[in-house]
Design a protein around this motif. Structure first.
Motif, PDB file in Angstrom:
ATOM      1  N   ALA A   5     -26.355  60.728  -1.533  1.00 35.82           N
ATOM      2  CA  ALA A   5     -27.525  60.224  -1.040  1.00 35.82           C
ATOM      3  C   ALA A   5     -28.902  60.133  -1.273  1.00 35.82           C
ATOM      4  CB  ALA A   5     -27.715  60.851  -0.018  1.00 35.82           C
ATOM      5  N   LEU A   6     -29.441  61.222  -2.227  1.00 35.06           N
ATOM      6  CA  LEU A   6     -30.172  60.804  -2.673  1.00 35.06           C
ATOM      7  C   LEU A   6     -30.574  60.607  -4.699  1.00 35.06           C
ATOM      8  CD1 LEU A   6     -32.500  64.390  -1.470  1.00 35.06           C
ATOM      9  CD2 LEU A   6     -32.148  61.852  -0.604  1.00 35.06           C
ATOM     10  N   ALA A   7     -28.707  59.894  -4.700  1.00 35.54           N
ATOM     11  CA  ALA A   7     -29.763  60.385  -6.023  1.00 35.54           C
ATOM     12  C   ALA A   7     -30.145  58.111  -6.966  1.00 35.54           C
ATOM     13  CB  ALA A   7     -27.744  58.835  -6.747  1.00 35.54           C
ATOM     14  N   PRO A   8     -30.890  57.454  -6.144  1.00 39.10           N
ATOM     15  CA  PRO A   8     -31.527  56.683  -6.912  1.00 39.10           C
ATOM     16  C   PRO A   8     -32.700  57.538  -7.171  1.00 39.10           C
ATOM     17  CG  PRO A   8     -30.729  56.064  -4.896  1.00 39.10           C
ATOM     18  CD  PRO A   8     -30.245  57.220  -5.258  1.00 39.10           C
ATOM     19  N   LEU A   9     -33.264  59.009  -6.279  1.00 44.87           N
ATOM     20  CA  LEU A   9     -34.409  59.408  -6.558  1.00 44.87           C
ATOM     21  C   LEU A   9     -34.089  60.874  -7.306  1.00 44.87           C
ATOM     22  CD1 LEU A   9     -37.455  60.048  -6.161  1.00 44.87           C
ATOM     23  CD2 LEU A   9     -36.565  61.465  -4.645  1.00 44.87           C
ATOM     24  N   LEU A  10     -32.954  61.264  -7.545  1.00 42.50           N
ATOM     25  CA  LEU A  10     -32.959  62.142  -8.209  1.00 42.50           C
ATOM     26  C   LEU A  10     -32.430  62.045  -9.760  1.00 42.50           C
ATOM     27  CD1 LEU A  10     -31.252  65.046  -5.606  1.00 42.50           C
ATOM     28  CD2 LEU A  10     -33.660  64.498  -6.608  1.00 42.50           C
ATOM     29  N   VAL A  11     -31.834  60.743  -9.784  1.00 44.63           N
ATOM     30  CA  VAL A  11     -31.608  60.458 -11.357  1.00 44.63           C
ATOM     31  C   VAL A  11     -32.479  60.351 -12.032  1.00 44.63           C
ATOM     32  CG1 VAL A  11     -30.222  58.732 -12.781  1.00 44.63           C
ATOM     33  CG2 VAL A  11     -29.230  59.797 -11.272  1.00 44.63           C
ATOM     34  N   PRO A  12     -33.488  59.555 -11.494  1.00 50.70           N
ATOM     35  CA  PRO A  12     -34.730  59.425 -12.514  1.00 50.70           C
ATOM     36  C   PRO A  12     -35.244  60.009 -13.170  1.00 50.70           C
ATOM     37  CG  PRO A  12     -34.339  58.032 -10.912  1.00 50.70           C
ATOM     38  CD  PRO A  12     -33.469  58.576 -10.428  1.00 50.70           C
ATOM     39  N   VAL A  13     -35.380  61.723 -11.914  1.00 46.35           N
ATOM     40  CA  VAL A  13     -35.847  62.771 -12.510  1.00 46.35           C
ATOM     41  C   VAL A  13     -35.602  64.200 -13.133  1.00 46.35           C
ATOM     42  CG1 VAL A  13     -36.274  65.649 -11.040  1.00 46.35           C
ATOM     43  CG2 VAL A  13     -36.820  62.886  -9.669  1.00 46.35           C
ATOM     44  N   ALA A  14     -33.819  63.662 -12.942  1.00 50.73           N
ATOM     45  CA  ALA A  14     -32.779  64.750 -13.948  1.00 50.73           C
ATOM     46  C   ALA A  14     -33.104  63.827 -15.334  1.00 50.73           C
ATOM     47  CB  ALA A  14     -31.482  64.344 -13.810  1.00 50.73           C
ATOM     48  N   ILE A  15     -33.158  62.742 -15.560  1.00 46.34           N
ATOM     49  CA  ILE A  15     -33.698  61.695 -16.723  1.00 46.34           C
ATOM     50  C   ILE A  15     -34.936  62.736 -17.777  1.00 46.34           C
ATOM     51  CG2 ILE A  15     -33.949  59.428 -18.193  1.00 46.34           C
ATOM     52  CD1 ILE A  15     -31.987  58.499 -16.247  1.00 46.34           C
ATOM     53  N   TRP A  16     -35.554  62.223 -16.614  1.00 48.80           N
ATOM     54  CA  TRP A  16     -37.202  62.880 -17.283  1.00 48.80           C
ATOM     55  C   TRP A  16     -37.262  64.584 -17.291  1.00 48.80           C
ATOM     56  CZ3 TRP A  16     -42.251  64.244 -14.383  1.00 48.80           C
ATOM     57  CH2 TRP A  16     -43.554  64.351 -15.458  1.00 48.80           C
ATOM     58  N   VAL A  17     -36.772  65.271 -17.155  1.00 52.40           N
ATOM     59  CA  VAL A  17     -36.065  66.741 -17.405  1.00 52.40           C
ATOM     60  C   VAL A  17     -35.882  66.427 -18.609  1.00 52.40           C
ATOM     61  CG1 VAL A  17     -35.384  68.558 -16.767  1.00 52.40           C
ATOM     62  CG2 VAL A  17     -36.571  67.857 -14.864  1.00 52.40           C
ATOM     63  N   TYR A  18     -34.824  65.843 -19.049  1.00 50.63           N
ATOM     64  CA  TYR A  18     -33.645  65.918 -20.175  1.00 50.63           C
ATOM     65  C   TYR A  18     -34.514  65.568 -21.428  1.00 50.63           C
ATOM     66  CZ  TYR A  18     -29.105  66.214 -18.239  1.00 50.63           C
ATOM     67  OH  TYR A  18     -28.298  66.637 -17.423  1.00 50.63           O
ATOM     68  N   THR A  19     -35.582  64.429 -20.573  1.00 54.88           N
ATOM     69  CA  THR A  19     -36.676  63.947 -22.156  1.00 54.88           C
ATOM     70  C   THR A  19     -37.516  65.121 -22.094  1.00 54.88           C
ATOM     71  OG1 THR A  19     -36.478  61.709 -21.183  1.00 54.88           O
ATOM     72  CG2 THR A  19     -37.884  61.627 -22.282  1.00 54.88           C
TER      73      THR A  19
END
Length: 296
Positions: free
Chosen positions: A226-240
């Motif tokens: 449900a929160l994928a549009p918000l959590l995907v950018p957060v996960a990508i930034w953490v990876y970065t």
């Protein structure tokens, strides 16, 4: 080990530098744009393919029926999207690593060199083309090993061991090379990566476990979908940020090792050949004159 931990804390401090934070947004923007573009064009087809694959296996259908019997039938709707996200995670991690290596690492190595090692000579033993080929070759090998190891992930302990080891090996190969590409010669780089391979690999594996942290978001199940549009950018930034930290860690450690290596000046010993003949005796001097007789 002391040098490794010293480089660790220095890398943590450098992650707070405004230049590093600003640089982290470029891979983030590229990855978020690519993720949403792929999701827009391929998400529905990928989920439908996974659901059709589930329907073809009686074992999966029995598992889903068991969930229905436990009153957890709502998980049936999110099971296929969750599998798609889990399968997409390695691709996201690889792309983040390569983007950080290409766009952030040269600037961060230059930052570490200017602030901590301003007197270290740049011998440029690795060009940009060589660095790209090295990264792509290491990535291809890591992907092959990752795919071959996937059946072993079904064994509970190995799923927590094998992926971080593979990411750690890849992180060590890419960032250790890039950390030394500008300042070290080719011979110096090969010597450092050979003599310090175990320490560099430990650093890479630890970064691999740090990189696995965003994957915990997938465990939230329906809430994550449900929160994928918000959590995907957060996960990508953490990876970065994790890979940016890894790049700084390897830069501090590798450049410090390079500085110590150059500080050891070998002493050239010139061998002395033994004389073939004994030295000749000194030439005799003039004979002493007899004493003069006294005058009469």
């Amino acid at each position: 080990m002391r040098a490794m931990f010293d480089a660790f804390w220095r890398a943590v401090a450098y992650c707070m530098h405004p230049r590093v934070i600003a640089l982290s947004f470029l891979p983030l923007v590229l990855m978020v744009a690519l993720s949403f573009a792929l999701g827009y064009f391929f998400w529905d087809g990928a989920v439908a393919s996974v659901m059709a694959w589930f329907e073809a296996f009686q074992l999966v259908q029995a598992f889903l029926g068991w969930l229905d019997g436990l009153g957890m039938g709502s998980l049936r709707a999110v099971f296929a999207p969750l599998i798609v996200l889990v399968l997409a995670t390695p691709v996201i991690v690889l792309l983040c690593l390569l983007l950080v290596a290409a766009f952030m690492t040269p600037a961060m190595v230059d930052l570490v060199g200017q602030r901590r090692f301003p007197q270290l000579e740049k011998r440029r033993g690795g060009s940009f083309v060589v660095s790209v080929l090295w990264s792509l070759g290491s990535t291809l090998l890591a992907v092959v090993v990752l795919l071959l190891s996937m059946p072993l992930w079904l064994v509970p302990p190995l799923v927590l061991i094998l992926p971080p080891l593979i990411w750690g090996w890849l992180t060590y190969r890419v960032f250790a090379f890039d950390a030394l590409a500008t300042h070290a010669s080719a011979d110096e780089r090969r010597r450092i990566m050979r003599e310090h391979r175990s320490t560099l690999l430990v650093m890479g594996v630890l970064c691999g476990y740090l990189g696995a942290a965003p994957s915990l978001l997938w465990a939230s199940g329906a809430m994550f979908i449900a929160l994928a549009p918000l959590l995907v950018p957060v996960a990508i930034w953490v990876y970065t940020l994790v890979f940016a930290f890894a790049s700084l860690w390897f830069a501090h450690y590798a450049l410090a090792v390079l500085e110590r290596l150059r500080a050891v000046v070998p002493v050239e010993v010139v061998p002395v050949e033994p004389a073939l003949h004994p030295p000749a005796p000194p030439a005799p001097g003039p004979l002493p004159l007899p004493p003069e007789s006294p005058a009469p």
